[in-house]
Motif scaffolding. Structure first.
Motif, PDB file in Angstrom:
ATOM      1  N   HIS A   1       7.920  96.274 -17.718  1.00  0.00           N
ATOM      2  CA  HIS A   1       9.092  95.436 -17.991  1.00  0.00           C
ATOM      3  C   HIS A   1       9.531  94.646 -16.769  1.00  0.00           C
ATOM      4  O   HIS A   1      10.144  93.575 -16.891  1.00  0.00           O
ATOM      5  N   GLY A   2       9.263  95.158 -15.590  1.00  0.00           N
ATOM      6  CA  GLY A   2       9.736  94.478 -14.395  1.00  0.00           C
ATOM      7  C   GLY A   2      11.235  94.609 -14.246  1.00  0.00           C
ATOM      8  O   GLY A   2      11.836  95.606 -14.692  1.00  0.00           O
ATOM      9  N   GLY A   3      11.882  93.596 -13.698  1.00  0.00           N
ATOM     10  CA  GLY A   3      13.295  93.669 -13.353  1.00  0.00           C
ATOM     11  C   GLY A   3      14.206  93.904 -14.541  1.00  0.00           C
ATOM     12  O   GLY A   3      15.234  94.574 -14.419  1.00  0.00           O
ATOM     13  N   ILE A   4      13.842  93.376 -15.705  1.00  0.00           N
ATOM     14  CA  ILE A   4      14.739  93.489 -16.857  1.00  0.00           C
ATOM     15  C   ILE A   4      14.955  94.949 -17.270  1.00  0.00           C
ATOM     16  O   ILE A   4      16.001  95.312 -17.814  1.00  0.00           O
ATOM     17  N   GLY A   5      13.988  95.793 -16.976  1.00  0.00           N
ATOM     18  CA  GLY A   5      14.118  97.203 -17.341  1.00  0.00           C
ATOM     19  C   GLY A   5      15.093  97.968 -16.464  1.00  0.00           C
ATOM     20  O   GLY A   5      15.412  99.128 -16.747  1.00  0.00           O
ATOM     21  N   LEU A   6      15.539  97.321 -15.390  1.00  0.00           N
ATOM     22  CA  LEU A   6      16.436  97.994 -14.449  1.00  0.00           C
ATOM     23  C   LEU A   6      17.903  97.723 -14.720  1.00  0.00           C
ATOM     24  O   LEU A   6      18.768  98.368 -14.140  1.00  0.00           O
ATOM     25  N   ILE A   7      18.207  96.744 -15.575  1.00  0.00           N
ATOM     26  CA  ILE A   7      19.608  96.424 -15.816  1.00  0.00           C
ATOM     27  C   ILE A   7      20.200  97.371 -16.851  1.00  0.00           C
ATOM     28  O   ILE A   7      19.504  97.885 -17.724  1.00  0.00           O
ATOM     29  N   ARG A   8      21.512  97.582 -16.775  1.00  0.00           N
ATOM     30  CA  ARG A   8      22.162  98.549 -17.655  1.00  0.00           C
ATOM     31  C   ARG A   8      22.190  98.088 -19.105  1.00  0.00           C
ATOM     32  O   ARG A   8      22.357  98.895 -20.016  1.00  0.00           O
ATOM     33  N   GLU A   9      22.048  96.774 -19.321  1.00  0.00           N
ATOM     34  CA  GLU A   9      22.044  96.288 -20.696  1.00  0.00           C
ATOM     35  C   GLU A   9      20.762  96.670 -21.423  1.00  0.00           C
ATOM     36  O   GLU A   9      20.679  96.589 -22.653  1.00  0.00           O
ATOM     37  N   HIS A  10      19.731  97.066 -20.656  1.00  0.00           N
ATOM     38  CA  HIS A  10      18.462  97.449 -21.277  1.00  0.00           C
ATOM     39  C   HIS A  10      18.439  98.967 -21.480  1.00  0.00           C
ATOM     40  O   HIS A  10      18.888  99.715 -20.610  1.00  0.00           O
ATOM     41  N   PRO A  11      17.901  99.462 -22.607  1.00  0.00           N
ATOM     42  CA  PRO A  11      17.944 100.915 -22.872  1.00  0.00           C
ATOM     43  C   PRO A  11      16.977 101.732 -22.024  1.00  0.00           C
ATOM     44  O   PRO A  11      17.074 102.954 -22.003  1.00  0.00           O
ATOM     45  N   LEU A  12      16.041 101.073 -21.311  1.00  0.00           N
ATOM     46  CA  LEU A  12      15.010 101.842 -20.614  1.00  0.00           C
ATOM     47  C   LEU A  12      15.585 102.818 -19.600  1.00  0.00           C
ATOM     48  O   LEU A  12      15.066 103.925 -19.430  1.00  0.00           O
ATOM     49  N   TYR A  13      16.684 102.411 -18.949  1.00  0.00           N
ATOM     50  CA  TYR A  13      17.240 103.315 -17.930  1.00  0.00           C
ATOM     51  C   TYR A  13      17.763 104.605 -18.575  1.00  0.00           C
ATOM     52  O   TYR A  13      17.729 105.675 -17.965  1.00  0.00           O
ATOM     53  N   LEU A  14      18.244 104.527 -19.841  1.00  0.00           N
ATOM     54  CA  LEU A  14      18.714 105.733 -20.529  1.00  0.00           C
ATOM     55  C   LEU A  14      17.564 106.715 -20.742  1.00  0.00           C
ATOM     56  O   LEU A  14      17.717 107.930 -20.575  1.00  0.00           O
ATOM     57  N   TYR A  15      16.407 106.173 -21.108  1.00  0.00           N
ATOM     58  CA  TYR A  15      15.257 107.044 -21.350  1.00  0.00           C
ATOM     59  C   TYR A  15      14.703 107.611 -20.046  1.00  0.00           C
ATOM     60  O   TYR A  15      14.213 108.749 -20.015  1.00  0.00           O
ATOM     61  N   TYR A  16      14.766 106.816 -18.968  1.00  0.00           N
ATOM     62  CA  TYR A  16      14.320 107.338 -17.674  1.00  0.00           C
ATOM     63  C   TYR A  16      15.193 108.527 -17.256  1.00  0.00           C
ATOM     64  O   TYR A  16      14.697 109.558 -16.816  1.00  0.00           O
ATOM     65  N   ARG A  17      16.509 108.372 -17.424  1.00  0.00           N
ATOM     66  CA  ARG A  17      17.423 109.477 -17.089  1.00  0.00           C
ATOM     67  C   ARG A  17      17.119 110.697 -17.945  1.00  0.00           C
ATOM     68  O   ARG A  17      17.106 111.834 -17.458  1.00  0.00           O
ATOM     69  N   GLU A  18      16.875 110.467 -19.231  1.00  0.00           N
ATOM     70  CA  GLU A  18      16.590 111.587 -20.128  1.00  0.00           C
ATOM     71  C   GLU A  18      15.286 112.278 -19.745  1.00  0.00           C
ATOM     72  O   GLU A  18      15.181 113.511 -19.801  1.00  0.00           O
ATOM     73  N   ALA A  19      14.288 111.481 -19.350  1.00  0.00           N
ATOM     74  CA  ALA A  19      13.008 112.070 -18.948  1.00  0.00           C
ATOM     75  C   ALA A  19      13.190 112.973 -17.735  1.00  0.00           C
ATOM     76  O   ALA A  19      12.604 114.068 -17.662  1.00  0.00           O
ATOM     77  N   ARG A  20      13.999 112.518 -16.779  1.00  0.00           N
ATOM     78  CA  ARG A  20      14.242 113.326 -15.587  1.00  0.00           C
ATOM     79  C   ARG A  20      15.031 114.589 -15.920  1.00  0.00           C
ATOM     80  O   ARG A  20      14.794 115.668 -15.371  1.00  0.00           O
ATOM     81  N   THR A  21      16.009 114.457 -16.808  1.00  0.00           N
ATOM     82  CA  THR A  21      16.867 115.588 -17.173  1.00  0.00           C
ATOM     83  C   THR A  21      16.117 116.619 -18.015  1.00  0.00           C
ATOM     84  O   THR A  21      16.165 117.828 -17.738  1.00  0.00           O
ATOM     85  N   ALA A  22      15.396 116.135 -19.022  1.00  0.00           N
ATOM     86  CA  ALA A  22      14.707 117.050 -19.949  1.00  0.00           C
ATOM     87  C   ALA A  22      13.619 117.844 -19.241  1.00  0.00           C
ATOM     88  O   ALA A  22      13.270 118.947 -19.669  1.00  0.00           O
ATOM     89  N   ALA A  23      13.081 117.298 -18.163  1.00  0.00           N
ATOM     90  CA  ALA A  23      11.994 117.979 -17.451  1.00  0.00           C
ATOM     91  C   ALA A  23      12.442 119.322 -16.873  1.00  0.00           C
ATOM     92  O   ALA A  23      11.597 120.184 -16.601  1.00  0.00           O
ATOM     93  N   TYR A  24      13.745 119.507 -16.708  1.00  0.00           N
ATOM     94  CA  TYR A  24      14.235 120.769 -16.130  1.00  0.00           C
ATOM     95  C   TYR A  24      14.738 121.747 -17.196  1.00  0.00           C
ATOM     96  O   TYR A  24      15.047 122.894 -16.871  1.00  0.00           O
ATOM     97  N   ALA A  25      14.848 121.285 -18.426  1.00  0.00           N
ATOM     98  CA  ALA A  25      15.362 122.154 -19.486  1.00  0.00           C
ATOM     99  C   ALA A  25      14.267 123.073 -20.017  1.00  0.00           C
ATOM    100  O   ALA A  25      13.207 122.607 -20.415  1.00  0.00           O
ATOM    101  N   TYR A  26      14.522 124.349 -19.999  1.00  0.00           N
ATOM    102  CA  TYR A  26      13.607 125.371 -20.515  1.00  0.00           C
ATOM    103  C   TYR A  26      12.244 125.351 -19.810  1.00  0.00           C
ATOM    104  O   TYR A  26      11.219 125.637 -20.411  1.00  0.00           O
ATOM    105  N   GLY A  27      12.277 125.024 -18.534  1.00  0.00           N
ATOM    106  CA  GLY A  27      11.060 125.134 -17.736  1.00  0.00           C
ATOM    107  C   GLY A  27      10.622 123.810 -17.137  1.00  0.00           C
ATOM    108  O   GLY A  27      10.210 122.919 -17.885  1.00  0.00           O
ATOM    109  N   ASP A  28      10.726 123.683 -15.790  1.00  0.00           N
ATOM    110  CA  ASP A  28      10.153 122.500 -15.160  1.00  0.00           C
ATOM    111  C   ASP A  28       8.637 122.650 -15.121  1.00  0.00           C
ATOM    112  O   ASP A  28       8.071 123.628 -15.622  1.00  0.00           O
ATOM    113  N   THR A  29       7.968 121.692 -14.527  1.00  0.00           N
ATOM    114  CA  THR A  29       6.500 121.687 -14.580  1.00  0.00           C
ATOM    115  C   THR A  29       5.902 122.897 -13.874  1.00  0.00           C
ATOM    116  O   THR A  29       4.965 123.531 -14.385  1.00  0.00           O
ATOM    117  N   ALA A  30       6.437 123.265 -12.710  1.00  0.00           N
ATOM    118  CA  ALA A  30       5.900 124.417 -11.980  1.00  0.00           C
ATOM    119  C   ALA A  30       6.133 125.714 -12.756  1.00  0.00           C
ATOM    120  O   ALA A  30       5.239 126.562 -12.864  1.00  0.00           O
TER     121      ALA A  30
END
Length: 387
Positions: free
Chosen positions: A341-370
């Motif tokens: 997406h480039g720069g447009i994916g970084l603005i708050r009007e775009h939903p991608l940042y919500l999914y990035y946050r969720e990906a980071r958060t969900a990775a720690y729920a019920y077991g991180d990778t290690a």
């Protein structure tokens, strides 16, 4: 979703049943209409973190009671049905205590609750009248029996709880907490009134804005009939809950990954650069292909784990494998999507940042990778069969 025999062994058929397809379509239609990015932005800034009217509508749709038997007001679905629904809610990033209540309330009650406990609480969950949350993690934030320090001392009429829990979802809105505590020689589970005298909630600042709390228990009296399962033998029950929670979280994450892939594919078809859609460039095609491969790897083992759980088969190794793959795939999906997406994916009007946050958060729920890798290794060492 069902399994079909192939070459003398049980192999997976990824197709959903007609009922599951109807469930997913109804959920997708509802969430598309009610849960857009603006709603998520607005609702996550409120104190409760969810919309009460929407919660009631979800109950009318049967979501809270999906796996609860009809005799207790539910619709009697199985664990695969629940995962099919959670894939849709994960795709929409639904801000509501559905996962917290079903995984932290309905499942423990169905796995270890007495008849009286089930009759008392399950109809309220199915009707959207009771919000539950699993209070398990403590100071070192690990999913281990030794980490349970919160103390439950036997008293005349039951137990007295002292200690603290961390990262308890929606504790500020919850009616009940399914709380793990140390009792004598072992660990036990209790259903605790979330607003009982001595229970206090402190909101935590979280990366994704999700509602999580530190919950402190100070001389909290719990009646004897709130003991869930057997005293001192609660850890096997907790392991069953964690196994199901892990697979369910992976289903949620799959929905998020698929949603990011879908709108990324749509974007590369439409975004024109140097006189042609950027999706025609080999580098972009390879980015998208890598996303697809990561999702499909996570999808296969997630549904394998979910099916095994639904069929009553051991699934500890499969659930841990699914979580490790889902952690890596969801984060890679959002990172690569940002590159596309480039720069447009970084603005708050775009939903991608919500999914990035969720990906980071969900990775720690019920077991991180290690942690998930450790669980896979432990299962293999214990003799778990490998295909």
């Amino acid at each position: 979703m069902a399994f079909k025999p192939r070459s003398g062994r049980t192999a997976m058929d990824y197709s959903f049943t007609e009922q599951q397809q109807m469930l997913k379509k109804a959920a997708r239609d509802f969430l598309t209409a009610r849960c857009d990015k603006h709603f998520i932005d607005r609702i996550t800034k409120t104190e409760s973190g969810f919309d009460n009217g929407m919660w009631k509508e979800m109950a009318d749709l049967g979501w809270q009671g999906l796996i609860i038997p009809e005799a207790h007001g539910g619709t009697g679905g199985d664990f695969l049905d629940l995962c099919a629904l959670l894939e849709e809610t994960g795709g929409a990033l639904l801000p509501a205590p559905l996962f917290a209540t079903v995984i932290g309330g309905a499942l423990p009650l169905m796995l270890g609750g007495s008849k009286a406990q089930q009759e008392r609480f399950l109809p309220r969950i199915a009707g959207g009248e009771a919000i539950f949350a699993l209070a398990l993690l403590e100071g070192d934030a690990t999913y281990a029996q030794e980490a349970i320090k919160l103390e439950a001392k036997a008293a005349k009429d039951g137990y007295v709880l002292n200690g603290a829990k961390l990262f308890v979802p929606y504790a500020g809105s919850a009616d009940y907490l399914t709380c793990a505590a140390r009792t004598g020689t072992g660990v036990s589970l209790f259903i605790v009134d979330a607003r009982a005298q001595g229970v206090s909630h402190t909101p935590l600042v979280t990366m994704g804005g999700e509602k999580k709390y530190e919950v402190t228990f100070t001389n909290v009296a719990v009646a004897r009939d709130r003991l869930l399962g057997e005293r001192d033998r609660g850890w096997p029950l907790i392991e069953k809950i964690l196994e199901r929670a892990t697979a369910a979280k992976c289903a949620e994450m799959l929905g998020g990954m698929q949603h990011v892939l879908d709108f990324t594919i749509e974007y590369v078809k439409q975004r024109v650069q140097f006189g042609r859609p950027i999706g025609s460039f080999q580098a972009v095609q390879h980015h998208c292909a890598n996303i697809v491969m990561g999702i499909e790897l996570a999808r296969g083992i997630t549904w394998e784990a979910a099916w095994r759980i639904s069929a009553g088969k051991p699934a500890a190794m499969e659930a841990a494998m699914a979580k490790q793959l889902a952690n890596e795939a969801y984060l890679r999906t959002t990172v690569v999507a940002h590159q596309v997406h480039g720069g447009i994916g970084l603005i708050r009007e775009h939903p991608l940042y919500l999914y990035y946050r969720e990906a980071r958060t969900a990775a720690y729920a019920y077991g991180d990778t290690a942690h998930s890798a450790d669980r896979v290794a432990a299962a293999v060492a214990a003799g778990a069969p490998i295909w």
